[in-house]
Design an enzyme around this catalytic site. Structure first.
Site, PDB file in Angstrom:
ATOM      1  N   SER A 196     -38.509   8.922  -2.044  1.00  0.00           N
ATOM      2  CA  SER A 196     -37.587   7.944  -1.459  1.00  0.00           C
ATOM      3  C   SER A 196     -36.532   8.624  -0.590  1.00  0.00           C
ATOM      4  O   SER A 196     -36.141   9.768  -0.815  1.00  0.00           O
ATOM      5  CB  SER A 196     -36.905   7.139  -2.560  1.00  0.00           C
ATOM      6  OG  SER A 196     -37.858   6.443  -3.325  1.00  0.00           O
TER       7      SER A 196
HETATM    8  N1  SAH Z   1     -39.091   8.137  -7.638  1.00  0.00           N
HETATM    9  C1  SAH Z   1     -39.761   8.705  -6.491  1.00  0.00           C
HETATM   10  C2  SAH Z   1     -40.355   7.659  -5.596  1.00  0.00           C
HETATM   11  C3  SAH Z   1     -41.809   7.575  -5.787  1.00  0.00           C
HETATM   12  S1  SAH Z   1     -42.615   6.358  -4.809  1.00  0.00           S
HETATM   13  C4  SAH Z   1     -38.802   9.637  -5.775  1.00  0.00           C
HETATM   14  O1  SAH Z   1     -38.114  10.368  -6.409  1.00  0.00           O
HETATM   15  O2  SAH Z   1     -38.758   9.699  -4.577  1.00  0.00           O
HETATM   16  C5  SAH Z   1     -42.973   5.142  -6.024  1.00  0.00           C
HETATM   17  C6  SAH Z   1     -43.942   5.567  -7.091  1.00  0.00           C
HETATM   18  O3  SAH Z   1     -44.146   4.430  -7.923  1.00  0.00           O
HETATM   19  C7  SAH Z   1     -45.330   5.969  -6.610  1.00  0.00           C
HETATM   20  O4  SAH Z   1     -45.577   7.279  -7.011  1.00  0.00           O
HETATM   21  C8  SAH Z   1     -46.252   4.980  -7.279  1.00  0.00           C
HETATM   22  O5  SAH Z   1     -47.486   5.528  -7.688  1.00  0.00           O
HETATM   23  C9  SAH Z   1     -45.434   4.547  -8.474  1.00  0.00           C
HETATM   24  N2  SAH Z   1     -45.824   3.295  -9.086  1.00  0.00           N
HETATM   25  C10 SAH Z   1     -46.193   2.120  -8.509  1.00  0.00           C
HETATM   26  N3  SAH Z   1     -46.488   1.208  -9.452  1.00  0.00           N
HETATM   27  C11 SAH Z   1     -46.283   1.804 -10.653  1.00  0.00           C
HETATM   28  C12 SAH Z   1     -46.416   1.394 -12.008  1.00  0.00           C
HETATM   29  N4  SAH Z   1     -46.841   0.174 -12.348  1.00  0.00           N
HETATM   30  N5  SAH Z   1     -46.121   2.276 -12.975  1.00  0.00           N
HETATM   31  C13 SAH Z   1     -45.686   3.535 -12.687  1.00  0.00           C
HETATM   32  N6  SAH Z   1     -45.550   3.993 -11.437  1.00  0.00           N
HETATM   33  C14 SAH Z   1     -45.845   3.135 -10.430  1.00  0.00           C
END
Ligand code: SAH
Length: 298
Positions: A145
């Protein structure tokens, strides 16, 4: 990046003006631009594995914007010794100044963002962009993010409280960056990722940072972690059409949940649990996240 365009020359170390954007502003108006919104999906597409690095223009405008358990070893955050010189404290400090200009006021959040070396969560080819205000690809069509939205969500979750939050849950570990920032402002952090290789990647990224109060889980975050108990903070790093009831149920009374909601037009919502059967919702700003998906992958 548009076709036929040369990738930008790397400059090591990065100068402060590159990070704060003054250098970019001097570039030609035809230079590729990234929106300052949380452009997760669009950036993931732009940075598909075979694509080349783009140099986003940085703007200081405020954006509208029972699974397996992995225990991590003991919280001193130290950059890896293999760091390239581009990774400097000054570059991270410039990011903090920019966040403050964008409206992040909580000193504890700014300190947490300063403590975590964001470049360690990004593949080396993109490390020169680690401190710009954009989401970046981490593989599997997912993104780390944008710093602004990470800081903003944690700020609204903390809601100006003096000390640390006690127990926080993150849905969507991705590369583990936001989880590491959360671990600076909460006693215990749990983070769930549904894509196994990303869960493993996060574990690898975090290993050398030695963050004892962070637990990574592989599983469907839409179910939460009912075995852990209630959380005084829950953060969703992926957008659903609504916030799953299981997560609302796992909020402590008085707890807060920050989540992007929607598909194309998403908004950041802050939900408070005021009583056992009563939640209030506040809509904060527009945002853009990858989708929240059910089940697991990999
Ligand atoms: N927190 C991260 C952002 C990751 S992007 C950062 O530090 O930048 C969002 C993430 O959510 C992705 O890796 C995606 O696979 C995950 N995601 C989507 N749906 C999900 C679910 N139901 N359970 C767990 N993770 C999920």
């Amino acid at each position: 990046m548009s076709q036929g365009q040369e990738p930008p020359k790397k400059r090591f170390p990065l100068t402060l003006d590159l990070v704060t954007g003054s250098a970019d502003r001097k570039r030609s108006s035809t230079a590729p631009r990234l929106n300052s919104l949380q452009t997760a999906t669009r950036n993931a597409a732009k940075h598909a594995p075979e694509s080349k690095v783009v140099t986003p223009t940085i703007t200081s405008a405020r954006p509208l914007n029972t699974p397996a358990v992995t225990k991590l070893a003991p919280t001193v955050i130290q950059p890896r010794s293999t760091n390239s010189p581009l990774v400097s404290d000054a570059v991270r400090k410039a990011m903090i100044q920019r966040l403050a200009q964008q409206g992040i006021k909580d000193a504890k959040v700014l300190a947490a963002m300063e403590a975590v070396p964001r470049h360690m969560f990004i593949e080396p080819g993109l490390a020169s962009q680690a401190y710009i205000d954009a989401s970046l690809p981490i593989g599997y069509h997912q993104t780390i993010s944008q710093p602004y939205i990470v800081a903003r969500m944690i700020e609204v979750l903390r809601d100006g409280i003096e000390g640390k939050m006690s127990r926080v849950l993150e849905i969507g570990t991705g590369c583990g960056y936001q989880a590491a920032v959360l671990a600076q402002v909460a006693e215990q952090v749990y983070s769930i990722e549904r894509i196994r290789p990303l869960h493993e990647q996060a574990r690898n990224n975090l290993r050398s940072l030695l963050i004892p109060n962070l637990r990574l889980h592989y599983g469907d975050g839409m179910l939460g972690l009912p075995q852990v108990g209630s959380f005084d903070g829950i953060i969703l790093a992926a957008a659903g059409m609504e916030v799953p009831q299981a997560l609302l149920d796992q909020m402590a009374i008085g707890g807060r949940l920050a989540a992007p909601v929607g598909t194309k037009n998403q908004e950041l919502r802050l939900i408070r649990r005021v009583r056992r059967n009563e939640w209030t919702t506040e809509t904060l700003e527009r945002c853009h996240f990858v989708p929240l998906r059910p089940g697991t992958f990999g």
